[in-house]
Design a protein around this motif. Structure first.
Motif, PDB file in Angstrom:
ATOM      1  N   TYR A 122      -0.927   3.959  16.768  1.00 46.80           N
ATOM      2  CA  TYR A 122       0.445   4.171  16.305  1.00 46.80           C
ATOM      3  C   TYR A 122       1.053   5.365  17.032  1.00 46.80           C
ATOM      4  CZ  TYR A 122      -0.557   1.335  12.088  1.00 46.80           C
ATOM      5  OH  TYR A 122      -0.882   0.326  11.214  1.00 46.80           O
ATOM      6  N   HIS A 154      -4.821   6.782   2.735  1.00 47.05           N
ATOM      7  CA  HIS A 154      -4.544   5.681   1.811  1.00 47.05           C
ATOM      8  C   HIS A 154      -4.708   6.137   0.370  1.00 47.05           C
ATOM      9  CE1 HIS A 154      -5.643   2.000  -0.482  1.00 47.05           C
ATOM     10  NE2 HIS A 154      -4.616   1.525   0.194  1.00 47.05           N
ATOM     11  N   ASP A 168      -2.545  -7.792  19.534  1.00 45.11           N
ATOM     12  CA  ASP A 168      -1.089  -7.730  19.585  1.00 45.11           C
ATOM     13  C   ASP A 168      -0.685  -6.415  20.238  1.00 45.11           C
ATOM     14  OD1 ASP A 168       1.699  -7.396  19.014  1.00 45.11           O
ATOM     15  OD2 ASP A 168       1.508  -8.670  17.250  1.00 45.11           O
ATOM     16  N   LYS A 196      -7.185  -6.839   8.513  1.00 43.11           N
ATOM     17  CA  LYS A 196      -5.851  -6.668   9.073  1.00 43.11           C
ATOM     18  C   LYS A 196      -4.803  -6.752   7.977  1.00 43.11           C
ATOM     19  CE  LYS A 196      -5.233 -11.577  10.121  1.00 43.11           C
ATOM     20  NZ  LYS A 196      -4.979 -12.562  11.199  1.00 43.11           N
ATOM     21  N   GLY A 197      -3.582  -6.401   8.360  1.00 47.49           N
ATOM     22  CA  GLY A 197      -2.472  -6.473   7.422  1.00 47.49           C
ATOM     23  C   GLY A 197      -2.692  -5.593   6.215  1.00 47.49           C
ATOM     24  N   LEU A 212       6.873   5.737  12.101  1.00 46.73           N
ATOM     25  CA  LEU A 212       5.540   5.309  12.532  1.00 46.73           C
ATOM     26  C   LEU A 212       5.641   3.909  13.118  1.00 46.73           C
ATOM     27  CD1 LEU A 212       2.620   6.487  12.348  1.00 46.73           C
ATOM     28  CD2 LEU A 212       2.345   5.092  10.297  1.00 46.73           C
ATOM     29  N   LEU A 263       3.667   0.798  15.314  1.00 45.89           N
ATOM     30  CA  LEU A 263       2.410   0.255  15.812  1.00 45.89           C
ATOM     31  C   LEU A 263       2.573  -0.098  17.287  1.00 45.89           C
ATOM     32  CD1 LEU A 263      -0.482  -0.792  15.215  1.00 45.89           C
ATOM     33  CD2 LEU A 263       0.563  -3.027  14.809  1.00 45.89           C
ATOM     34  N   PHE A 307      -1.424   8.306  16.635  1.00 43.37           N
ATOM     35  CA  PHE A 307      -2.505   8.137  15.665  1.00 43.37           C
ATOM     36  C   PHE A 307      -3.333   6.909  15.994  1.00 43.37           C
ATOM     37  CE2 PHE A 307      -1.629  11.342  12.586  1.00 43.37           C
ATOM     38  CZ  PHE A 307      -0.257  11.512  12.573  1.00 43.37           C
ATOM     39  N   TYR A 357      -3.042  -3.371  18.463  1.00 44.06           N
ATOM     40  CA  TYR A 357      -4.240  -3.355  17.645  1.00 44.06           C
ATOM     41  C   TYR A 357      -5.311  -4.293  18.224  1.00 44.06           C
ATOM     42  CZ  TYR A 357      -3.377  -7.649  14.767  1.00 44.06           C
ATOM     43  OH  TYR A 357      -3.191  -8.943  14.289  1.00 44.06           O
ATOM     44  N   PHE A 377      -6.849   6.691   8.963  1.00 43.47           N
ATOM     45  CA  PHE A 377      -6.214   7.338  10.108  1.00 43.47           C
ATOM     46  C   PHE A 377      -6.975   8.576  10.562  1.00 43.47           C
ATOM     47  CE2 PHE A 377      -1.921   5.470  10.679  1.00 43.47           C
ATOM     48  CZ  PHE A 377      -1.941   4.568   9.628  1.00 43.47           C
ATOM     49  N   GLY A 378      -6.952   8.806  11.881  1.00 44.41           N
ATOM     50  CA  GLY A 378      -7.374  10.094  12.408  1.00 44.41           C
ATOM     51  C   GLY A 378      -6.251  11.105  12.209  1.00 44.41           C
ATOM     52  N   ASN A 386       2.202 -14.349   9.034  1.00 46.02           N
ATOM     53  CA  ASN A 386       1.789 -12.968   8.885  1.00 46.02           C
ATOM     54  C   ASN A 386       1.196 -12.501  10.215  1.00 46.02           C
ATOM     55  OD1 ASN A 386       0.427 -10.531   8.233  1.00 46.02           O
ATOM     56  ND2 ASN A 386       0.209 -11.196   6.110  1.00 46.02           N
ATOM     57  N   PRO A 390      -7.252  -1.115   3.305  1.00 51.58           N
ATOM     58  CA  PRO A 390      -6.621   0.155   3.690  1.00 51.58           C
ATOM     59  C   PRO A 390      -6.951   0.501   5.133  1.00 51.58           C
ATOM     60  CG  PRO A 390      -8.525   0.547   2.292  1.00 51.58           C
ATOM     61  CD  PRO A 390      -8.314  -0.938   2.312  1.00 51.58           C
ATOM     62  N   GLN A 391      -6.038   1.210   5.756  1.00 47.59           N
ATOM     63  CA  GLN A 391      -6.285   1.741   7.095  1.00 47.59           C
ATOM     64  C   GLN A 391      -6.670   3.214   6.973  1.00 47.59           C
ATOM     65  OE1 GLN A 391      -3.189   0.853   9.931  1.00 47.59           O
ATOM     66  NE2 GLN A 391      -3.283  -1.343   9.532  1.00 47.59           N
ATOM     67  N   PHE A 418      -6.248   0.365  15.388  1.00 53.05           N
ATOM     68  CA  PHE A 418      -4.792   0.377  15.576  1.00 53.05           C
ATOM     69  C   PHE A 418      -4.377   1.677  16.262  1.00 53.05           C
ATOM     70  CE2 PHE A 418      -4.150  -3.083  12.515  1.00 53.05           C
ATOM     71  CZ  PHE A 418      -5.267  -2.976  11.715  1.00 53.05           C
ATOM     72  N   GLN A 458       4.184   8.263  16.165  1.00 57.18           N
ATOM     73  CA  GLN A 458       5.084   8.751  15.124  1.00 57.18           C
ATOM     74  C   GLN A 458       6.070   9.758  15.688  1.00 57.18           C
ATOM     75  OE1 GLN A 458       3.419  11.159  11.841  1.00 57.18           O
ATOM     76  NE2 GLN A 458       4.668   9.978  10.404  1.00 57.18           N
ATOM     77  N   TYR A 496       0.603   5.439   1.042  1.00 53.84           N
ATOM     78  CA  TYR A 496      -0.139   6.442   1.798  1.00 53.84           C
ATOM     79  C   TYR A 496       0.503   7.814   1.609  1.00 53.84           C
ATOM     80  CZ  TYR A 496      -2.503   2.735   4.468  1.00 53.84           C
ATOM     81  OH  TYR A 496      -3.265   1.650   4.842  1.00 53.84           O
ATOM     82  N   GLN A 504       0.840  -1.194   0.000  1.00 57.91           N
ATOM     83  CA  GLN A 504       0.000   0.000   0.000  1.00 57.91           C
ATOM     84  C   GLN A 504       0.880   1.252   0.000  1.00 57.91           C
ATOM     85  OE1 GLN A 504      -2.844  -0.041   3.204  1.00 57.91           O
ATOM     86  NE2 GLN A 504      -3.380  -2.176   2.904  1.00 57.91           N
ATOM     87  N   LEU A 551      -2.336   9.871   8.043  1.00 57.37           N
ATOM     88  CA  LEU A 551      -2.041   9.254   6.751  1.00 57.37           C
ATOM     89  C   LEU A 551      -3.339   8.989   5.993  1.00 57.37           C
ATOM     90  CD1 LEU A 551       0.512   8.573   8.582  1.00 57.37           C
ATOM     91  CD2 LEU A 551       0.883   6.682   6.992  1.00 57.37           C
ATOM     92  N   ASP A 596       3.112  -6.083   4.697  1.00 63.20           N
ATOM     93  CA  ASP A 596       2.814  -6.992   5.800  1.00 63.20           C
ATOM     94  C   ASP A 596       4.040  -7.232   6.677  1.00 63.20           C
ATOM     95  OD1 ASP A 596       1.025  -8.245   3.283  1.00 63.20           O
ATOM     96  OD2 ASP A 596      -0.014  -8.060   5.207  1.00 63.20           O
ATOM     97  N   GLY A 649      -0.404  -9.768  10.835  1.00 62.86           N
ATOM     98  CA  GLY A 649      -1.607  -8.947  10.711  1.00 62.86           C
ATOM     99  C   GLY A 649      -1.323  -7.468  10.858  1.00 62.86           C
ATOM    100  N   LYS A 650      -0.054  -7.135  11.037  1.00 64.41           N
ATOM    101  CA  LYS A 650       0.313  -5.730  11.202  1.00 64.41           C
ATOM    102  C   LYS A 650       0.872  -5.179   9.902  1.00 64.41           C
ATOM    103  CE  LYS A 650       3.007  -6.771  14.775  1.00 64.41           C
ATOM    104  NZ  LYS A 650       3.796  -6.642  16.021  1.00 64.41           N
ATOM    105  N   LEU A 651       0.742  -3.872   9.731  1.00 62.05           N
ATOM    106  CA  LEU A 651       1.375  -3.172   8.622  1.00 62.05           C
ATOM    107  C   LEU A 651       2.673  -2.544   9.109  1.00 62.05           C
ATOM    108  CD1 LEU A 651      -1.213  -1.038   6.590  1.00 62.05           C
ATOM    109  CD2 LEU A 651       0.084  -3.035   5.819  1.00 62.05           C
ATOM    110  N   SER A 701       2.542  -6.022  21.380  1.00 65.10           N
ATOM    111  CA  SER A 701       4.001  -6.143  21.478  1.00 65.10           C
ATOM    112  C   SER A 701       4.724  -4.819  21.230  1.00 65.10           C
ATOM    113  CB  SER A 701       4.516  -7.204  20.494  1.00 65.10           C
ATOM    114  OG  SER A 701       4.164  -6.869  19.168  1.00 65.10           O
TER     115      SER A 701
END
Lengths: 115, 115
Positions: free
Chosen positions: B35, A45, B56, B98-99, B43, B45, B91, B48, B106-107, A99, B103-104, B33, B37, A35, A33, A43, A92, A101-103, B58
């Motif tokens: 994030y 998309h 996740d 997911k992944g 950026l 994560l 964000f 989520y 964002f605010g 995977n 598209p994600q 999600f 930055q 952005y 993707q 961001l 991914d 599931g995170k970007l 982590s």
């Protein structure tokens, strides 16, 4: 390690010129993707290209994908001052072969289009 | 349709204070999600959720950070106690998948400054 990395870090062009940004990644992908982020905003998309696609267009945007080279490029044709922004690729994230599931986003290319 | 809404847009507080960031995702999006930055790290994560359940976390830097999603239309990210190194733009994003499959969205972020 960072999955997507953009090149160049910064690009300055005149209005009307074309702008090309590149993204390299390290592992396999399902999709890639792109952005855009305007200053002080979130961001947005732009385009999603699937791993079995080689090229995709959206208005003045053209994205190519070369999975053999693990790279993608974003071309903005006939640039405008309003295209001034940072551009990020995202792919991914994998943990081993799974995977997550995170970007993962690259560091971005900052584009300045001078009027 | 309204986009992702974050509040506050800006927060300035002193070290040691509790900070709560809020997010309203797009209705119908099952993934949310958080994030962070910064110029140095780009950026990242943090955590989520899928259907209000944390999947996740982590990326959460330390126990001072916590996130909740009590229902499908609201999430919070809390920092207690805050430290100057937490200064960043935070964000929230939501997605229908997911992944890289979707598209994600964002605010516009919360710009947090810890003095």
């Amino acid at each position: 390690s960072q999955q997507g990395e953009e090149d160049p870090q910064a690009l300055s062009i005149q209005e009307g010129e074309n702008a090309t940004m590149n993204c390299s990644y390290k592992t396999s992908i399902n999709n890639l993707q792109w952005y855009r982020q305007n200053s002080g905003r979130g961001l947005v998309h732009l385009i999603l290209i699937r791993s079995n696609e080689r090229e995709k267009h959206s208005g003045r945007l053209r994205v190519t994908l070369d999975t053999s080279k693990k790279s993608s490029s974003l071309l903005i044709t006939a640039s405008r001052a309003a295209d001034t922004a940072s551009y990020f690729c995202a792919t991914d994230s994998f943990h081993g072969s799974s995977n997550t599931g995170k970007l993962i986003f690259g560091q971005g290319t900052t584009l300045q289009v001078k009027p | 349709d309204a986009g992702v809404i974050q509040s506050p847009r800006h927060e300035v507080t002193e070290m040691g204070q509790e900070v709560t960031l809020r997010c309203k995702p797009i209705s119908g999006h099952d993934y949310l999600f958080w994030y962070r930055q910064t110029m140095m790290r780009g950026l990242e994560l943090l955590i989520y959720f899928n259907n209000n359940v944390p999947i996740d976390d982590s990326g959460m830097p330390e126990d001072r950070f916590s996130a909740k999603m009590p229902n499908a239309s609201f999430s919070t990210l809390k920092i207690q106690p805050s430290e100057p190194r937490d200064s960043a733009v935070y964000f929230c994003a939501s997605s229908q998948g997911k992944g890289s499959n979707q598209p994600q969205h964002f605010g516009d972020g919360t710009r947090l400054s810890i003095l």
